[in-house]
Enzyme design. Sequence first.
Site, short mmCIF file in Angstrom:
data_model
loop_
_atom_site.label_atom_id
_atom_site.label_comp_id
_atom_site.label_asym_id
_atom_site.label_seq_id
_atom_site.Cartn_x
_atom_site.Cartn_y
_atom_site.Cartn_z
N LYS A 164 14.88 5.49 8.28
CA LYS A 164 14.40 4.16 8.68
C LYS A 164 15.50 3.10 8.73
CE LYS A 164 9.64 4.97 7.21
NZ LYS A 164 8.47 4.49 6.44
N ASN A 178 10.34 1.69 11.52
CA ASN A 178 9.53 2.92 11.51
C ASN A 178 8.89 3.19 12.87
OD1 ASN A 178 7.34 1.09 11.62
ND2 ASN A 178 6.08 2.37 10.29
N GLY A 213 8.57 0.23 -7.83
CA GLY A 213 9.51 0.75 -6.86
C GLY A 213 10.23 -0.37 -6.12
N GLY A 248 12.31 1.34 0.54
CA GLY A 248 11.90 0.84 1.84
C GLY A 248 10.43 0.47 1.92
N SER A 283 1.55 12.45 11.57
CA SER A 283 1.52 11.58 12.74
C SER A 283 1.06 12.29 14.01
CB SER A 283 2.90 10.94 12.96
OG SER A 283 3.17 10.00 11.93
N THR A 294 16.18 1.04 -11.53
CA THR A 294 17.51 0.50 -11.25
C THR A 294 17.42 -1.01 -11.08
OG1 THR A 294 18.06 2.55 -10.09
CG2 THR A 294 19.55 0.69 -9.77
#
Length: 279
Positions: free
Chosen positions: A65, A86, A127, A130, A16, A153
């Site tokens: 986050k 974020n 996935g 987040g 960033s 999961t």
Amino acid sequence: MKKACVIGWPVEHSRSPLIHNYWLKKYGINAVYEKKPVEPKDVLSFIANLATSEFIGCNVTIPHKETAFEAIGEADEIARRLGAVNTVYLKNGKVHGTNTDGEGFIASLRHSYPTFKLRGKTAIIVGAGGAAKAIIGALLDENVGRIGIINRTRERILGLQGQFGSHVFEINGSTANDKLGNCELLVNTTSQGMHGQPSLNLEIENLNRDALVADIVYTPLETAFLEKAKNRGNPVLGGLGMLLHQAVSGFKLWFGVKPEVTMELYELIAADVQKEHKL
């Protein structure tokens, strides 16, 4: 001089500062963007006290986050739906937060594949963390038809169904390959395939040949998962574009200028990634 930063634990890996300082120089803005390591125990106080700090805002990376969402005074609709932030900024003396990960993914997709239509498509997400939440929310905003979730999961998949509704359905990992024939967008939102992590173990023999295959990982620039998809003829999308495009809104909120994601910037960050990992 205005200052913004990215917070995380760890935070040294973040690109960033390279992105935002490139834009600050390009647009002649007297400001600086830096890395700020913040331990998990200090996140709430750091963000809550942002208005009295030296910073006008910050990006939030892993693992902060969700904690950042708890700390901000005002969350926009996107942040409330995702329960994660974020991008943090000040407005009228109050700490506000949003989440630009989803818009970054969509902007990257549109930049690379401008004729690809999302409306009514069947997407499959690998996935349930987040990043998956941000991309699911953005895809639903684009009127994607159905979104299948593959995750180790099952409870997390059920949580996403409760959060986003009937458009989201569960895909059993052992039978995932059988479900790929109708898939038109396949996205890996996990860290599998990243340098130092195990590869994504997903068979794609039955994947629709026209399906767009995306990976949010950008180290390496092209994961083994994307290489496998490309070799069988599927169009692919790496994660670096998402990283660049998610940064646009924060920069505008802090510095008042909407920056442009250019090929020069892409090549700058790509070269930095390649240099670090000696690809």
